[in-house]
Design a protein around this motif. Structure first.
Motif, PDB file in Angstrom:
ATOM      1  N   HIS A  72       0.808  -1.242  -0.031  1.00  0.00           N
ATOM      2  CA  HIS A  72      -0.111   0.122  -0.038  1.00  0.00           C
ATOM      3  C   HIS A  72       0.883   1.371   0.195  1.00  0.00           C
ATOM      4  O   HIS A  72       1.748   1.502   0.892  1.00  0.00           O
ATOM      5  CB  HIS A  72      -0.917   0.037   1.087  1.00  0.00           C
ATOM      6  N   ILE A  80      -2.581  -0.983  -3.835  1.00  0.00           N
ATOM      7  CA  ILE A  80      -3.433  -2.095  -3.005  1.00  0.00           C
ATOM      8  C   ILE A  80      -3.896  -1.289  -1.966  1.00  0.00           C
ATOM      9  O   ILE A  80      -2.917  -0.577  -1.347  1.00  0.00           O
ATOM     10  CB  ILE A  80      -2.586  -3.552  -2.909  1.00  0.00           C
ATOM     11  N   SER A  81      -5.049  -1.643  -1.383  1.00  0.00           N
ATOM     12  CA  SER A  81      -5.583  -0.620  -0.124  1.00  0.00           C
ATOM     13  C   SER A  81      -4.967  -0.972   1.097  1.00  0.00           C
ATOM     14  O   SER A  81      -5.334  -0.201   2.171  1.00  0.00           O
ATOM     15  CB  SER A  81      -6.866  -0.755  -0.186  1.00  0.00           C
ATOM     16  N   THR A 100      -8.724  -8.164   1.969  1.00  0.00           N
ATOM     17  CA  THR A 100      -7.752  -7.485   2.985  1.00  0.00           C
ATOM     18  C   THR A 100      -8.383  -6.937   4.380  1.00  0.00           C
ATOM     19  O   THR A 100      -9.750  -7.075   4.464  1.00  0.00           O
ATOM     20  CB  THR A 100      -7.454  -6.038   2.612  1.00  0.00           C
ATOM     21  N   GLY A 103      -9.001  -2.764   4.273  1.00  0.00           N
ATOM     22  CA  GLY A 103      -8.708  -2.318   3.316  1.00  0.00           C
ATOM     23  C   GLY A 103      -9.841  -2.635   2.098  1.00  0.00           C
ATOM     24  O   GLY A 103      -9.729  -2.440   0.796  1.00  0.00           O
ATOM     25  N   ASN A 106      -9.965  -5.863  -3.174  1.00  0.00           N
ATOM     26  CA  ASN A 106      -9.124  -5.365  -4.164  1.00  0.00           C
ATOM     27  C   ASN A 106      -9.483  -6.327  -5.203  1.00  0.00           C
ATOM     28  O   ASN A 106      -9.536  -7.424  -5.304  1.00  0.00           O
ATOM     29  CB  ASN A 106      -7.763  -5.189  -3.707  1.00  0.00           C
ATOM     30  N   PHE A 115      -4.487  -1.737  -8.780  1.00  0.00           N
ATOM     31  CA  PHE A 115      -5.931  -2.368  -8.335  1.00  0.00           C
ATOM     32  C   PHE A 115      -6.947  -1.437  -8.253  1.00  0.00           C
ATOM     33  O   PHE A 115      -6.815  -0.181  -7.949  1.00  0.00           O
ATOM     34  CB  PHE A 115      -5.406  -2.723  -6.657  1.00  0.00           C
ATOM     35  N   LYS A 116      -8.374  -2.029  -8.369  1.00  0.00           N
ATOM     36  CA  LYS A 116      -9.410  -1.416  -8.038  1.00  0.00           C
ATOM     37  C   LYS A 116     -10.072  -1.474  -6.665  1.00  0.00           C
ATOM     38  O   LYS A 116     -10.064  -2.697  -6.494  1.00  0.00           O
ATOM     39  CB  LYS A 116     -10.623  -1.622  -9.113  1.00  0.00           C
ATOM     40  N   VAL A 117     -10.248  -0.670  -5.843  1.00  0.00           N
ATOM     41  CA  VAL A 117     -10.695  -0.902  -4.678  1.00  0.00           C
ATOM     42  C   VAL A 117     -12.270  -0.791  -4.327  1.00  0.00           C
ATOM     43  O   VAL A 117     -12.713   0.212  -4.917  1.00  0.00           O
ATOM     44  CB  VAL A 117     -10.071  -0.115  -3.651  1.00  0.00           C
ATOM     45  N   TYR A 118     -12.877  -1.606  -3.615  1.00  0.00           N
ATOM     46  CA  TYR A 118     -14.148  -1.486  -3.031  1.00  0.00           C
ATOM     47  C   TYR A 118     -14.110  -1.779  -1.654  1.00  0.00           C
ATOM     48  O   TYR A 118     -13.690  -2.599  -1.021  1.00  0.00           O
ATOM     49  CB  TYR A 118     -15.232  -2.847  -3.561  1.00  0.00           C
ATOM     50  N   GLU A 119     -14.602  -0.718  -0.985  1.00  0.00           N
ATOM     51  CA  GLU A 119     -14.693  -0.297   0.312  1.00  0.00           C
ATOM     52  C   GLU A 119     -15.949   0.072   0.958  1.00  0.00           C
ATOM     53  O   GLU A 119     -17.142   0.326   0.212  1.00  0.00           O
ATOM     54  CB  GLU A 119     -13.665   0.774   0.730  1.00  0.00           C
ATOM     55  N   ASP A 131     -14.750  -3.508   6.150  1.00  0.00           N
ATOM     56  CA  ASP A 131     -13.715  -3.631   5.015  1.00  0.00           C
ATOM     57  C   ASP A 131     -12.636  -4.779   5.267  1.00  0.00           C
ATOM     58  O   ASP A 131     -11.472  -4.681   5.064  1.00  0.00           O
ATOM     59  CB  ASP A 131     -12.857  -2.344   5.033  1.00  0.00           C
TER      60      ASP A 131
END
Length: 323
Positions: A72, A80-81, A100, A103, A106, A115-119, A131
């Motif tokens: 990260h 990366i988250s 994660t 985070g 991902n 990376f595309k992040v979904y939170e 998360d």
């Protein structure tokens, strides 16, 4: 812990036929300058042949020659988250998903190596519930089921990025019995089974939305043996085997009752240890149990006894994975 044991089972599934023919040899990557750290939580091989490993300090990809690490970086777009990786999964469209701690979820984007992040978004009811993602499976519709730490289960649509949440609700028996879900399994009838930490085993009928709870009752010897549940698997006969903190369970689906397999110190043919967390069925439909403290067990159905593997190389692999 489940991931550590899972890595051990992968080693056994690859090497079991040769264990007694020759002494197995293991190469170590810990001397590589790109190795993030020794504690590996999870691992998988993708369809392209790359090996991916999630650690407590980032993600690693190994191409057979070199290790590439992903950490990260708050200053870098597409980073990366989180560095604490719990789960790795490749879906039917060959997309790689990373669960994660703190985070969220991902999605690896190979074209940009990012990376595309979904939170979780407190203002969006269809965002992730939390998360911390600790298990991932895919259903036949291509949607993901995400087990979380303290956030229940999320039914996630990769095309929209939206989730439907399944949570514990007080006084509602059609809700989850606990919000920490370690393991998710879908059987041949498309029923979903959720292994919880302290809330027993839950079954979800995805067509009706009905949830059935299976809880330990100390007054009922046919109830599930523990409320802390490990892996769930189905054998070729359609029987459901359930690992737990207090032995292995074989479920009678017609009655909703359980037969227990536990350690008896006076009987060497019983399960070697009651902390039976990871359950695995090999290509020969043989049942293997990885215990937390008692080695590896193979169930011999003809005699209803256990073949216990406590060879030193086996013990060493397990200890190194946990350190």
């Amino acid at each position: 812990m489940r991931r550590y044991l899972n890595l051990c089972l992968v080693v056994f599934s690859l090497c079991l036929s040769q264990v007694y023919a020759q002494r197995p040899h293991f190469d170590s990557l810990e001397s590589s300058e790109n190795l993030i750290q020794r504690t590996v939580n999870c691992g998988m091989q993708d369809k392209q042949g790359f090996l991916w490993f999630g650690t407590r300090d980032g993600l690693m990809r190994f191409d057979g020659y070199e290790i590439k690490s992903y950490r990260h970086d708050p200053t870098k777009k597409g980073s990366i988250s989180s560095n604490l990786i719990f789960f790795l999964f490749q879906d039917s469209k060959e997309r790689i998903w990373i669960g994660t701690e703190e985070g969220g979820l991902n999605l690896y984007l190979p074209d940009s190596d990012s990376f595309k992040v979904y939170e979780h978004d407190p203002e969006q009811a269809n965002s992730l519930s939390i998360d911390s993602i600790i298990s991932i499976i895919e259903d036949k519709e291509g949607k993901l089921w995400l087990g979380t730490h303290s956030g229940g289960v999320n039914h996630f649509d990769p095309e929209t990025g939206k989730s439907v949440r399944y949570l514990y609700k007080e006084n509602d028996r059609n809700s989850l019995s606990n919000n920490t879900v370690w393991h998710i399994f879908q059987d041949r009838d498309e029923m979903l089974w959720f292994s919880t930490y302290g809330g027993g085993l839950n079954r979800l009928n995805p067509k009706t939305g009905k949830i059935t709870r299976y809880l330990h009752d100390p007054k009922d010897p046919k109830s599930i043996s523990s409320n802390t549940i490990g892996a769930v698997v189905e054998d070729k006969k359609g029987r459901l085997w359930v690992g737990s903190r207090s032995g292995l369970n074989l479920m009678d689906r017609q009655t909703g009752t359980f037969t227990h397999f536990k350690h008896d110190p006076k009987d060497p043919t019983t399960l070697s240890y009651d902390y039976a967390w990871e359950v695995f069925i090999d290509s020969q439909d043989e049942l293997w149990i990885a215990t937390y403290g008692g080695g590896l067990n193979r169930y011999i159905e003809e005699s209803q006894s256990w073949d216990i593997r406590r060879d030193k190389p086996v013990k060493k692999v397990i200890m190194n994975s946990e350190d």
